[in-house]
Design a protein around this motif. Structure first.
Motif, PDB file in Angstrom:
ATOM      1  N   LYS A 199       0.820  -1.216   0.000  1.00 43.90           N
ATOM      2  CA  LYS A 199       0.000   0.000   0.000  1.00 43.90           C
ATOM      3  C   LYS A 199       0.850   1.262   0.000  1.00 43.90           C
ATOM      4  CE  LYS A 199      -0.808  -0.725   4.972  1.00 43.90           C
ATOM      5  NZ  LYS A 199      -0.035  -1.997   5.013  1.00 43.90           N
ATOM      6  N   MET A 209     -11.259   6.577   2.198  1.00 44.07           N
ATOM      7  CA  MET A 209     -11.732   5.197   2.144  1.00 44.07           C
ATOM      8  C   MET A 209     -13.139   5.173   1.554  1.00 44.07           C
ATOM      9  SD  MET A 209     -10.356   3.758   5.828  1.00 44.07           S
ATOM     10  CE  MET A 209     -10.566   5.329   6.697  1.00 44.07           C
ATOM     11  N   GLN A 253     -12.598  12.527   4.680  1.00 45.77           N
ATOM     12  CA  GLN A 253     -13.381  11.393   5.186  1.00 45.77           C
ATOM     13  C   GLN A 253     -14.540  11.840   6.057  1.00 45.77           C
ATOM     14  OE1 GLN A 253     -12.134   8.015   4.284  1.00 45.77           O
ATOM     15  NE2 GLN A 253     -14.332   7.777   4.582  1.00 45.77           N
ATOM     16  N   ARG A 301      -9.706  14.334   0.019  1.00 46.67           N
ATOM     17  CA  ARG A 301      -9.627  13.172   0.919  1.00 46.67           C
ATOM     18  C   ARG A 301     -10.309  13.454   2.254  1.00 46.67           C
ATOM     19  NH1 ARG A 301      -3.176  11.930  -0.315  1.00 46.67           N
ATOM     20  NH2 ARG A 301      -3.362  12.114  -2.591  1.00 46.67           N
ATOM     21  N   CYS A 311      -4.790   4.401   5.991  1.00 49.78           N
ATOM     22  CA  CYS A 311      -5.483   5.505   5.331  1.00 49.78           C
ATOM     23  C   CYS A 311      -5.676   6.688   6.274  1.00 49.78           C
ATOM     24  CB  CYS A 311      -6.839   5.030   4.813  1.00 49.78           C
ATOM     25  SG  CYS A 311      -6.730   3.894   3.404  1.00 49.78           S
ATOM     26  N   GLU A 312      -6.001   6.415   7.521  1.00 50.46           N
ATOM     27  CA  GLU A 312      -6.167   7.504   8.482  1.00 50.46           C
ATOM     28  C   GLU A 312      -4.840   8.231   8.729  1.00 50.46           C
ATOM     29  OE1 GLU A 312      -7.817   5.596  11.886  1.00 50.46           O
ATOM     30  OE2 GLU A 312      -9.899   5.747  11.166  1.00 50.46           O
ATOM     31  N   GLY A 321      -7.027   7.456  -2.496  1.00 45.55           N
ATOM     32  CA  GLY A 321      -7.613   6.608  -1.475  1.00 45.55           C
ATOM     33  C   GLY A 321      -7.680   5.146  -1.898  1.00 45.55           C
ATOM     34  N   PHE A 322      -8.303   4.354  -1.026  1.00 49.04           N
ATOM     35  CA  PHE A 322      -8.437   2.915  -1.222  1.00 49.04           C
ATOM     36  C   PHE A 322      -9.893   2.504  -1.036  1.00 49.04           C
ATOM     37  CE2 PHE A 322      -3.981   3.255  -0.372  1.00 49.04           C
ATOM     38  CZ  PHE A 322      -3.357   2.116  -0.876  1.00 49.04           C
ATOM     39  N   ASN A 363      -7.252   0.409   7.226  1.00 53.60           N
ATOM     40  CA  ASN A 363      -7.991   1.524   7.815  1.00 53.60           C
ATOM     41  C   ASN A 363      -7.033   2.498   8.504  1.00 53.60           C
ATOM     42  OD1 ASN A 363      -9.601   3.161   9.524  1.00 53.60           O
ATOM     43  ND2 ASN A 363     -11.213   1.628   9.535  1.00 53.60           N
ATOM     44  N   LYS A 376       0.518   4.970  -2.101  1.00 48.37           N
ATOM     45  CA  LYS A 376       0.577   6.278  -1.438  1.00 48.37           C
ATOM     46  C   LYS A 376       1.624   7.158  -2.116  1.00 48.37           C
ATOM     47  CE  LYS A 376       3.071   6.852   2.272  1.00 48.37           C
ATOM     48  NZ  LYS A 376       3.943   8.016   1.994  1.00 48.37           N
ATOM     49  N   LEU A 382      -5.723   9.391   3.528  1.00 50.54           N
ATOM     50  CA  LEU A 382      -6.224   8.812   2.279  1.00 50.54           C
ATOM     51  C   LEU A 382      -7.700   8.464   2.462  1.00 50.54           C
ATOM     52  CD1 LEU A 382      -3.205   6.470   1.470  1.00 50.54           C
ATOM     53  CD2 LEU A 382      -3.857   8.514   0.191  1.00 50.54           C
TER      54      LEU A 382
END
Length: 477
Positions: free
Chosen positions: A258, A299, A344, A342, A292-293, A268-269, A289, A262, A297
Motif C-alpha cells: 500500500k 476510504m 473522510q 480526501r 489511510c487515516e 484513497g483505497f 484503515n 501512497k 487517504l
C-alpha cells in the motif's frame, strides 16, 4: 375445509421466528460497524406478494459466500430428495410397482439438478426486486465509484440498464468505470447532459485501469489515453485533468504494498468491495484503515457492479448540501472535490446487513442457519404472505389427485421449462455478444455455457416427457 392440514405448524414456526427472535435489517457504517439510523430499508410490494417464491432467493443472493453456499444448498436438496425417495421405494411391497417407482426416482435426479441449476442462474443473473435503501437525510447523496457495463470485458449490462438499476437502488450519482475504456461512458454522459434522458442519477465518467493493481480513475474528460502508460504517469494525468484515483480491492493481495500507491499519489483505497464486504481478513481491514487515516487517504466502498451477482449492498454517502439545486457539472465537481481533498468527514461507506457474521471455515450446515435467519428478518406482511401461500399450497395438495397431473409428470415439465429458460438466456447473451463485439467477453462465454447445458437438459427433459406422457406403461398385475 382443509383436510389433513400440515401448514399450521410451519406458519406458527415462521411467525414465532419473526416475532420472538426477530433480526433487524440495518444499514451500517462499514468503518465502525455501527447502525446509521438516517437510512431505512424499503421492501418492494412485488416481493411481499411473492415472498415465499422471491424471498429465499433474494436472501440466498446476499449470502456471505454465495459461490460456496449455493452448491452446498443444492447438495442438501439432493440428499433430502434421495433419502425421501428411497424411503418411499422401500415401503412399496409390490415388486413391479417398486421397479417402476425406482426408475422414476432415478430419472428425477437429473431433472432436479437441472432445475436447481436454473434457480442458481436466476439468483446470480436475473435482477429480482431486492430490498432497497431509503435515504432520510437532507444533505447526503449516494454515489457509486466502481461499476462496469457491457463495454467492459467482464460486464453484462447495458449503459441504459446500468442507469436504471442505480436509480432503483437509491443512488444519486455513479461513476461508470469500464476496463480500459471511458469514451463510451463519455458519450453516454454527454447524452444525459444534453437532456436525452433524466439527469438523476447523474452519470460520471471513470475507467478501471489494470496496472500493478486495479484502480478507478474518476472524473475523466476524454483528453488523454491510458493504454500502455505506467501507473505513475496515469495518476499524474488524472490529477492534471481534475480527476481522482482510488485503488480497488487492494485487500485481494494481487497488487503491490500500500505504501507504493501512497507514493504514487492516489487519493484513497476501497476499504470494502461488494465481492468481499465485511468478510475479508479483519486484520488486513484494520491495517488498511489505520494506514489511510495516518496518511489522510480516503476510504470508499466499491460496488463493483457488473450486471450480475449479488444484490446492491454498498453505497458511498457524500455530504453535499444543496445537491439538488446544483447543475450537473457542479454536482460532479463537488464529488470530485471531496475525493481529491480526501475528506473522510464528509464520506460514509454504507453497507446492508441482514445476518450475523460467520466465517467460511465450515459451511456444510450453513444453509439451515441461513433459512432460520431469513425467517427472523420477516415483517408482519411477509409472514402473512407466507401464511396465505402455505394455505393455498395446502388446498392444492388436498385436491391434487383430482385436478393435477402426477408429480413425476410435473417434474418432467418443470425440467423442460428450466432448460428452455437456460436456452433463451443463452440466446439473449449471444445477441448481446454480437452487439458489443470487441468489448464484453463474458456474453459469449456465458452464452456458450448456457446453450450447451440448456440443450443437454432439454434433450433429457423431452425424453422424460415422452416416456412419462406418451409411452404406454405395462400394466402391473
Amino acid at each position: 375445509m382443509l383436510k389433513k392440514s400440515f401448514v399450521a405448524i410451519p406458519i406458527l414456526v415462521i411467525a414465532s421466528l419473526a416475532l420472538f427472535f426477530h433480526l433487524d435489517i440495518h444499514i451500517i457504517d462499514a468503518l465502525n460497524l455501527k447502525t446509521v439510523p438516517a437510512y431505512d430499508i424499503h421492501i418492494p410490494i412485488l416481493r411481499i406478494i411473492f415472498e415465499p417464491i422471491l424471498g429465499l432467493l433474494l436472501y440466498l443472493n446476499r449470502a456471505i459466500y454465495p459461490l460456496q453456499e449455493l452448491p452446498i444448498t443444492l447438495l442438501w436438496i439432493l440428499v433430502f430428495y434421495i433419502s425421501l425417495g428411497l424411503f418411499k421405494i422401500f415401503k412399496i411391497a409390490a415388486v413391479p410397482y417398486r421397479r417402476q417407482t425406482t426408475l422414476r426416482f432415478f430419472g428425477n435426479i437429473p431433472l432436479l439438478i437441472g432445475i436447481c441449476f436454473s434457480v442458481f442462474i436466476v439468483i446470480l443473473f436475473v435482477r429480482l426486486p431486492n430490498n432497497t435503501i431509503v435515504n432520510n437525510t437532507s444533505n447526503e447523496i449516494l454515489v457509486t465509484s466502481h461499476a462496469h457495463t457491457e463495454y467492459s470485458h467482464d460486464g453484462l449490462i447495458s449503459q441504459e440498464k446500468m442507469w436504471a438499476w442505480h436509480k432503483r437502488n437509491g443512488f444519486d450519482a455513479l461513476f461508470i468505470t469500464d476496463h480500459a475504456n471511458h469514451k463510451k461512458t463519455l458519450d453516454f454522459s454527454t447524452q444525459q447532459r444534453n437532456n436525452q434522458f433524466p439527469i438523476a442519477p447523474l452519470i460520471m465518467v471513470g475507467q478501471e485501469h489494470s496496472g500493478s493493481n486495479h484502480m478507478s480513475l474518476l472524473g475523466l474528460n476524454g483528453k488523454f489515453e491510458t493504454k500502455d502508460k505506467p501507473d505513475s504517469l496515469i495518476v499524474n494525468l488524472v490529477h492534471k485533468h481534475g480527476g481522482a484515483v482510488i485503488v480497488n480491492h487492494w485487500f485481494d493481495g494481487k497488487g503491490k504494498d500500500k505504501e507504493f500507491y501512497k507514493d504514487l499519489g492516489v487519493d484513497g483505497f476501497e476499504i470494502e468491495n461488494v465481492g468481499k464486504e465485511l468478510y475479508y481478513d479483519r486484520t488486513i481491514f484494520k491495517d488498511l484503515n489505520k494506514f489511510c487515516e495516518d496518511n489522510k487517504l480516503l476510504m470508499l466502498g466499491g460496488l463493483d457492479f457488473h450486471g450480475y451477482g449479488r444484490a446492491c449492498g454498498i453505497w458511498n454517502a457524500f455530504q453535499i448540501p444543496n445537491w439538488h439545486q446544483m447543475d450537473p457539472d457542479k454536482k460532479e465537481n463537488s464529488i470530485l472535490e471531496i475525493i481529491r481533498n480526501r475528506d473522510q468527514s464528509r464520506v460514509k461507506v454504507l453497507m446492508y446487513q441482514d445476518r450475523p457474521f460467520y466465517s467460511g471455515k465450515n459451511l456444510l450446515f450453513q444453509p439451515f442457519i441461513t433459512v432460520v435467519n431469513y425467517f427472523r428478518t420477516l415483517n408482519f406482511w411477509q409472514v402473512l404472505s407466507w401464511a396465505l401461500w402455505l394455505i393455498l399450497f395446502q388446498l392444492l395438495w388436498n385436491y391434487r389427485r383430482e385436478h393435477f397431473i402426477p408429480m413425476h409428470k410435473r417434474m418432467a415439465l418443470a425440467g423442460m421449462l428450466s432448460s428452455l429458460f437456460l436456452i433463451v438466456l443463452g440466446l439473449y447473451y449471444m445477441v448481446r455478444a454480437n452487439a458489443v463485439k470487441g468489448y464484453s467477453k463474458v456474453f459469449a462465454e456465458y452464452s456458450s455455457l448456457l446453450l450447451i447445458i440448456g440443450s443437454i437438459f432439454m434433450v433429457y427433459s423431452l425424453g422424460t416427457i415422452y416416456f412419462r406422457f406418451f409411452k404406454k406403461m405395462k400394466k402391473i398385475n
